[in-house]
Structures are given as structure tokens and as C-alpha cells.
Design a protein around this motif. Sequence first.
Motif, mmCIF file in Angstrom:
data_model
loop_
_atom_site.group_PDB
_atom_site.id
_atom_site.type_symbol
_atom_site.label_atom_id
_atom_site.label_comp_id
_atom_site.label_asym_id
_atom_site.label_seq_id
_atom_site.Cartn_x
_atom_site.Cartn_y
_atom_site.Cartn_z
ATOM 1 N N ILE A 183 -27.218 -34.623 -60.327
ATOM 2 C CA ILE A 183 -27.757 -34.439 -58.966
ATOM 3 C C ILE A 183 -27.702 -32.986 -58.517
ATOM 4 O O ILE A 183 -28.299 -32.634 -57.506
ATOM 5 C CB ILE A 183 -27.059 -35.327 -57.906
ATOM 6 N N HIS A 231 -27.407 -32.507 -47.006
ATOM 7 C CA HIS A 231 -27.033 -33.200 -48.240
ATOM 8 C C HIS A 231 -25.577 -33.590 -48.087
ATOM 9 O O HIS A 231 -24.777 -32.814 -47.559
ATOM 10 C CB HIS A 231 -27.212 -32.304 -49.467
ATOM 11 N N GLU A 232 -25.227 -34.769 -48.571
ATOM 12 C CA GLU A 232 -23.886 -35.269 -48.250
ATOM 13 C C GLU A 232 -22.773 -34.391 -48.824
ATOM 14 O O GLU A 232 -21.696 -34.325 -48.257
ATOM 15 C CB GLU A 232 -23.736 -36.737 -48.669
ATOM 16 N N ILE A 235 -35.402 -36.252 -61.448
ATOM 17 C CA ILE A 235 -35.209 -36.935 -60.163
ATOM 18 C C ILE A 235 -34.792 -35.942 -59.072
ATOM 19 O O ILE A 235 -35.024 -36.179 -57.885
ATOM 20 C CB ILE A 235 -34.190 -38.092 -60.286
ATOM 21 N N THR A 278 -37.031 -35.878 -55.896
ATOM 22 C CA THR A 278 -36.392 -36.093 -54.592
ATOM 23 C C THR A 278 -36.779 -34.997 -53.599
ATOM 24 O O THR A 278 -37.069 -35.272 -52.433
ATOM 25 C CB THR A 278 -34.852 -36.116 -54.759
ATOM 26 N N GLU A 303 -34.914 -43.862 -50.162
ATOM 27 C CA GLU A 303 -34.472 -43.447 -51.498
ATOM 28 C C GLU A 303 -33.750 -42.101 -51.429
ATOM 29 O O GLU A 303 -34.118 -41.232 -50.648
ATOM 30 C CB GLU A 303 -35.679 -43.295 -52.441
ATOM 31 N N SER A 304 -32.727 -41.952 -52.246
ATOM 32 C CA SER A 304 -32.033 -40.671 -52.350
ATOM 33 C C SER A 304 -31.614 -40.495 -53.801
ATOM 34 O O SER A 304 -31.816 -41.386 -54.635
ATOM 35 C CB SER A 304 -30.806 -40.653 -51.436
ATOM 36 N N PHE A 305 -31.050 -39.334 -54.107
ATOM 37 C CA PHE A 305 -30.543 -39.086 -55.462
ATOM 38 C C PHE A 305 -29.025 -39.268 -55.462
ATOM 39 O O PHE A 305 -28.452 -39.829 -56.388
ATOM 40 C CB PHE A 305 -30.939 -37.676 -55.905
ATOM 41 N N ASN A 306 -28.382 -38.779 -54.388
ATOM 42 C CA ASN A 306 -26.927 -38.909 -54.332
ATOM 43 C C ASN A 306 -26.535 -40.329 -53.913
ATOM 44 O O ASN A 306 -27.264 -40.998 -53.177
ATOM 45 C CB ASN A 306 -26.332 -37.877 -53.369
ATOM 46 N N HIS A 307 -25.371 -40.751 -54.364
ATOM 47 C CA HIS A 307 -24.865 -42.107 -54.092
ATOM 48 C C HIS A 307 -25.860 -43.180 -54.550
ATOM 49 O O HIS A 307 -26.014 -44.207 -53.904
ATOM 50 C CB HIS A 307 -24.515 -42.293 -52.603
ATOM 51 N N PRO A 322 -26.476 -43.049 -48.618
ATOM 52 C CA PRO A 322 -26.617 -41.674 -49.106
ATOM 53 C C PRO A 322 -25.859 -40.596 -48.340
ATOM 54 O O PRO A 322 -25.827 -39.461 -48.779
ATOM 55 C CB PRO A 322 -28.124 -41.426 -49.001
#
Lengths: 192, 302
Positions: A53, A79-80, A143, A147, B64-68, B88
Amino acid sequence: MVRRLIPYLMVLLLGGLMLAGTAAYAQDRDAGRKVAGMCRTCHGLDGYAKIPIAPHIGGEPASYLAAQLQAFRSGVRKHEMMSVVAASLSDAQIDNVAAWYAGHAVAATVTEGEAPAACTACHGADGMSQAEDVPHLAGETNIYIDTQLKAFKRGKRRHEVMSDIAGRLDDTEIRMIADYYAAIEIEITQVD
Amino acid sequence: MKDFAPSLQFSIPNGPCFSADGFLYIAEQNRVLLFPAAEFFYESPDEAAFNLVAQGDLIPPEEESFNHTARVCDIGPDGMIYISLGQPFNVAPPDKLALYDKVGIGGIIRMNTDGTGREVYTYGVRNSVGHDFHPETGELWWTDNQVDGMGDDTPPGEINRQVAAGQHFGHPWYGGGSVRTADYKGEEVPVEVVMPIVETVAHAADLGMTFYTGSMFPEQYKNAIFSAQHGSWNRTEPIGARVMVTMIDEEGNASIEPFAEGWLDENGEYLGRPVDVKQLRDGSLLVSDDLAVSSYRIWYEG
């Protein structure tokens, strides 16, 4: 192959040094290297990412890296993980860590496929940045690129050029672009 | 290593699981595929694949996300497939909660293996990337990764024990264990919350887990949990990168300790990062590592 690669690497190496050099009087790469301790678990110390990621950021234009960190810090980009990290950074730390990562040398090798016409003017057919404030795309996880393009398309991430371009792509085109740039192999050489 | 089903385009195919009759399921970002004969044609472009959940139907595409989004799946003793759906964010924001509860984002969903009967089984999850069913009780136990940015030593990571459908485990009001999140601090918690049965060290990233049912290891490991700690990403002193074992006594009390370590060197550098633990047929353990891109087998000689 090795022989051909070496002069190319050296050119890039010099280019990278010059790029870092132009604005270097305000930046301290050694201090940036220390800040990179917060980044390296995911992005590597040389900017070659260690988890899918995270994007590769070694040799990225410093202006792009600094702009993204500022955007994460201010909340413009979210972003987390990155929002948590950037919140603690000062302006000087952002400039220094951007200089650290921008100073590495990166080289790309295109292996297959046809470059997407909508992208090459800024990101190159080989996925290498053609301008300031433009990221390399070569070798990023498909991805990750997918994304980001969808985020621009849906307004979760904004940019004066990218929002418009991504807005005209459908999901199939986005995946084709992502697969093309993800398939390019990159090599990052750490510059201390 | 061989590329499985090379003609298919996958998006984050993290979660494979097999049913008892040998069907392979792969949970992706926004699809679940079913392969009735995966082991026979895996290299072939003609691999038979069917939608259990069609593209875009696992979650709304705009979510949709990439993280989590490293999903895991498993077939329960009830024959249903259980699929984790991480949310996410670091802490899920208020305006998303109603949608997430409806879809099962920040939760674990289950459905029949023909795709019918989908429901949310677990609520209040932040990002679970490991679960297994207790070999005797059939209860669902699962790990969860907890909130970042609150300090090096808080909040704790979790292993949870679920005894009934629809239980709520606290996110986003709780950041891990009984620690309240800053975002929801002081707010009354509107749901009844089940606390974790094991609190793990903060930020170690507890991922895959499996109950031990083999006969190779000594008797004390029977029905113990082996779980992988991927290791922290922004803790001042890195922690994790090891395989943990959780023993459960006759009263149901659980205690956790390291079982295999050494992937984190004295300079705080990762040599490897364990992701999942599975039991092989002979009772030895298989540990996967996504930094070293390797698998390890751990066995016992009595």
C-alpha cells in the motif's frame, strides 16, 4: 545490459544531485535521514516501498513529496497512516525528509505494453516524472495507482490537472493504466 | 511459486480459504470468487471460477480503499463463509457509521456458500486480518488492529472471542481494549460492547491466527491460538514481528506470550514480518512472511 545501465544510472545520479542541489541551501539531508526513521518501515530508507500500500518515493521530485506531506498535515489529502505521521512534522522536517528521499537515484526499465497517451506528457512513457510536483509512477503497485486515479475521479483527492484527467477515465481504463505503470521495473540507488 | 489463474485480474486477493469439500474461495477488495477445482487447473487460463459475490457487490464501489482491505475468510462450523471487512480510516467518522453497519464494513459478514443469506455477524471492528473457529465450541475468535496516533503504548491490540451473532466490539468509540478514542471522547457509547479476551502489546499488528488441533506439539498446545504479529510501523521502538501463542485455561481465561521471534534485530530493523500462521496436516506450523517473501515451517521433535 549492465554496461548500458551504468551510464544511465550515473546521469540520473547527477541529475538527482543537481535537483537536490538547486534548493539544497534550505534543506538538510542528514536531518531528513533521521526523520525518515518514521517512514522507513513502509517506504524503506532508500524510498523503495516495503509494503504494497506504500508508494516508492526514492528519487521523487522534492516539491511533490513536500506538497503531499503538507496536504496530509493540513487534511487536504487523507490517509489513515499518513495523516497520523504528517500531523507531527514541522515545515523544516517536511523539507528535509523530502530532500532525503528526492536525493536518491531511480532508474526505470520498460518491459511491455503501450504507454497510456493521457499520462505520458507528465509521467513519461517509462513512468518517470517529467516535471516538478509530478510523481513517478513506474513500479508502483497497480492497486495504488488505481486507488489514486479513482480518488481523483471521485473527488477524494484533488489536483488541478489530475482531477480533470481522471474524471474522464472509466474503471477499465484506470486499471489498464495502473497495470501498465506497475509492470515497469525500477531500481533505486541510495545516495547518502 | 506458480501464478494462480493467470488469466484472471485480481484486486488485493489477500484472503483465500477452503471449504471442507475442497472448494477454494478468494476474498478480494470488492469481489469473492469460488474455484471448485482450484488444485487441478491452477496454472491454466481456463481455471473454472464463479462469483460468490460479484464485482462491486461486497461493498459499495465508492467505499473501496487500499488500506485496511486485506480481507480474510473462513468456513464456519455452520457451513457459512465468514469474511472480514476492515474499515478504511484510523478512526471511523460519524457520518459513515450507519452505512458501515448496514454493509458490514468495520465488521465481519457471513453468508451461505451459494451467496444467499448474507448478514453482518460482527460489529465494531477496526481492521481484523485474522480469525478462526474454536475447535470445540465453534465460537469465532479474531484479531483486531487498533488505533494509531495515541502514543507508543496505547491502545492495546486485541484478540476477541465472539459467542453470538451481532455482537459489537467497540470501534469507533473504543480505540483498543477499554481505551476511548479522542474523536469520540466523552460521548455516550450507544451500543453494548464486548471487551477483548486478550489485550496484546500496542501497535504490534496482530494478524493471522489459528487454533492448534494437531498432535505433533506437546499436549499443552491443544486448542491454543497461534497468531502472527506483523510488527509496528511507527512506534518509536519497533515491536512485534513474532509468532505468539495464547493459552486458554479451563475457566476460559486466556494468556498470551511469544512463541517464535528473532525477526526484529537489535537496531530495530525488520528481517522479516510474519503475516499468518496455519497448521499443516502433520501438526507442524506454517508461518508466512511478506517482507522476506518466505514461509517457515515450525515442527516439534519429542
